[in-house]
Design an enzyme around this catalytic site. Structure first.
Site, PDB file in Angstrom:
ATOM      1  N   ALA A   1      88.316  22.581  22.717  1.00 50.80           N
ATOM      2  CA  ALA A   1      87.718  22.368  21.587  1.00 50.80           C
ATOM      3  C   ALA A   1      86.560  23.313  21.651  1.00 50.80           C
ATOM      4  O   ALA A   1      86.030  23.400  22.692  1.00 50.80           O
ATOM      5  CB  ALA A   1      87.308  21.103  21.202  1.00 50.80           C
ATOM      6  N   CYS A   2      86.135  23.923  20.819  1.00 52.05           N
ATOM      7  CA  CYS A   2      84.748  24.840  20.618  1.00 52.05           C
ATOM      8  C   CYS A   2      84.057  24.872  19.372  1.00 52.05           C
ATOM      9  O   CYS A   2      85.066  24.456  18.442  1.00 52.05           O
ATOM     10  CB  CYS A   2      85.136  26.105  21.202  1.00 52.05           C
ATOM     11  SG  CYS A   2      86.097  26.370  22.731  1.00 52.05           S
ATOM     12  N   THR A   3      82.979  25.175  19.310  1.00 51.68           N
ATOM     13  CA  THR A   3      82.319  25.376  18.108  1.00 51.68           C
ATOM     14  C   THR A   3      81.778  26.842  17.899  1.00 51.68           C
ATOM     15  O   THR A   3      81.041  27.217  18.957  1.00 51.68           O
ATOM     16  CB  THR A   3      81.328  24.417  17.910  1.00 51.68           C
ATOM     17  OG1 THR A   3      81.947  23.151  17.721  1.00 51.68           O
ATOM     18  CG2 THR A   3      80.556  24.574  16.354  1.00 51.68           C
TER      19      THR A   3
ATOM     20  N   GLU B   1      87.765  30.304  20.405  1.00 51.00           N
ATOM     21  CA  GLU B   1      87.831  29.373  19.592  1.00 51.00           C
ATOM     22  C   GLU B   1      89.386  29.054  19.642  1.00 51.00           C
ATOM     23  O   GLU B   1      89.991  29.770  19.088  1.00 51.00           O
ATOM     24  CB  GLU B   1      87.252  29.657  18.119  1.00 51.00           C
ATOM     25  CG  GLU B   1      87.200  28.293  17.185  1.00 51.00           C
ATOM     26  CD  GLU B   1      86.063  27.496  17.474  1.00 51.00           C
ATOM     27  OE1 GLU B   1      86.098  26.280  17.276  1.00 51.00           O
ATOM     28  OE2 GLU B   1      84.908  28.043  18.172  1.00 51.00           O
TER      29      GLU B   1
END
Length: 501
Positions: free
Chosen positions: A22-24, A116
């Site tokens: 996961a990433c933001t 992402e």
């Protein structure tokens, strides 16, 4: 003083490392920032045991052969020709492979942040699946693009060509920037993709989901696979008569219950921080604006605040998984700042300054909320040796593990211990920003008359800033250990009845 080395490290490790879970990401156009710079922020989340290294890849000449992911024990068997003459570039890769470089700049001024992890709709992937065996993945993108791309657009076009001809090995979104523009690139299916140039007065936020929607093939602000609309129409994912304007996200991207609690709340939170006037429900999902206008001009500090956010205040405060005791397993909304973040960064391009200092990455190792952002200039000639060390086992020398040990200890009593760390780091960053401004002003004067001295000054300032951040971290670790020792002694004292021994 520690030994230093050029971080032109040969890739050597064993075992493959998986893709980020996961990433933001936040992308801000130059017209939406306080100083006219281009800004990118991203948190890379996978495992707290994933030590990150700082690497400088030197320029190459007369090279022949292939870049092979398997040679680095990467994700699959992707391969691509090495550039005959490759540019110098920086990356922040993981310890196992020395690829999957997260963030970096090349000598032409092209910046990369990625990736992402995003997800295409399942029914579309059945028809055009990811090329998991030999397609390009997060591991490879910086290694292929940064030695070659002289502009952000060129990087987008090259990546798009690879996706169309070889295929994507997984779903991803990446950012490419230069001194003039910034692009966001998203995969659809295995061979379809879309990229859009960021409107200057807008910002974009993503949390593990395909977010791009509009596509205008006549506009220079869009680039896409040649059959993007045709393929979706042919396979029943887009009906021009029924659906109206083509919507990339609707045609290609997964959008279901998994997004409602894992992805949407992070995008909602970013937009609430930067555009408080925007009224929308956290459950509105796909209706969130793709490109939003900030109520106030965005700063580097704003983006640090976003990367550190865990719903500690505001409308989603009841979903804070840390302040009232750790409840990660019970909390339905995933926050931006999570313990398993292995690095986060804010990248800034300031075209009015010399490239060496105009391109800067504010890098924090480990969990953003309990870490400190240190400016890493693209013009640094070398990094401290231990900033390029560390594995999945704790040690006593690597920079990564010094930060991670402190963060781990603090998480044993977050409500009591976190304020000690966050205040100290906030004070440090405020003081460092003043020192940084003074250094940059002096550098601009010096570089015109004496480039060698300017380079020496740049390295000295950077190394000192890194050393100061490390020293503070060691001091905080001792402070927190003292508090924890006292706490544990209180509940495990076992005094005799007279309390004399």
């Amino acid at each position: 003083m520690r030994h230093f080395k050029l971080a032109a490290l040969a890739a050597a490790a064993a075992l493959a490392c998986g893709s980020a879970l996961a990433c933001t990401t936040v992308v801000v156009g130059s017209g939406a920032t306080a100083d006219g710079s281009i800004l990118i922020a991203r948190a890379a989340d996978s495992s707290a045991l994933k030590a990150q290294h700082l690497v400088i890849h030197p320029a190459t000449k007369g090279v022949k052969g292939m870049y092979r992911t398997a040679d680095h024990h990467g994700a699959n068997n992707f391969e691509y020709p090495l550039p005959e003459n490759g540019m110098r570039y920086t990356t922040v890769p993981n310890w196992k492979t020395q690829v999957h470089g997260a963030t970096g700049f090349n000598e032409a001024g092209v910046g990369f942040s990625g990736t992402e992890s995003i997800f295409a709709r399942d029914d579309a992937l059945k028809i055009d699946p990811y090329n998991e065996a030999t397609g390009i993945t997060e591991d490879d993108i910086p290694e292929v693009l940064l030695p070659r791309a002289k502009t952000a657009r060129e990087g987008v076009e090259l990546l798009g060509h690879i996706v169309e001809t070889i295929g994507a090995g997984e779903g991803f979104g990446v950012v490419l920037m230069d001194e003039k523009e910034v692009w966001y690139f998203e995969t659809g299916t295995g061979h379809q993709w879309l990229a859009q140039k960021t409107p200057k007065d807008k910002y974009f936020a993503s949390g593990n989901q395909g977010r791009l929607q509009k596509y205008d093939p006549k506009s220079p602000d869009f680039l896409a696979s040649k059959t993007l609309v045709e393929w979706a129409t042919k396979n029943g994912f887009y009906d021009p008569k029924k659906d109206g304007e083509f919507n990339f996200s609707k045609a290609y991207t997964r959008d279901d219950a998994r997004d409602r609690d894992y992805n949407d709340p992070r995008v909602w939170q970013v937009q609430k921080i930067l555009t408080p006037s925007l009224n929308q429900k956290v459950t509105d999902g796909r209706s969130f604006p793709v490109w939003a206008t900030p109520d106030s001009k965005v700063t580097v500090e704003d983006l640090k605040t976003i990367l550190r956010n865990h719903y500690e205040s505001g409308e989603l405060a009841s979903h804070d998984p840390y302040t009232n005791g750790l409840k990660g397993d019970a909390e339905p909304y995933r926050p931006i700042s999570v313990f398993r973040t292995y690095e986060s960064h804010v990248m800034q391009v300031r075209p009015w300054l010399p490239k060496a200092i105009g391109e800067v990455t504010y890098l924090a190792m480990g969990m953003a909320d309990l870490s400190v952002y240190v400016p890493i200039y693209s013009g640094m000639s070398a990094y401290p040796k231990h900033w390029g060390e560390g594995t999945d086992k704790a040690d006593s020398s690597s920079l990564y593990w010094k930060f991670r040990k402190l963060q781990t200890l603090v998480m044993t009593d977050y409500p009591k211990l976190a304020p000690i760390v966050t205040k100290a780091y906030a004070d440090f960053e405020k003081d460092l920003a003043k020192r940084q401004a003074a250094f940059e002003a002096e550098y601009v004067k010096t570089v015109k008359a004496d480039p060698k001295k300017a380079q020496a000054d740049l390295d000295h300032f950077s190394i000192q800033a890194m050393a100061d951040a490390e020293a503070l971290t060691e001091d905080l670790l001792n402070q927190v250990f003292t508090v924890r020792t006292e706490d544990i002694q209180k509940v495990n004292f076992f005094a005799n009845r007279s309390k004399k021994d």
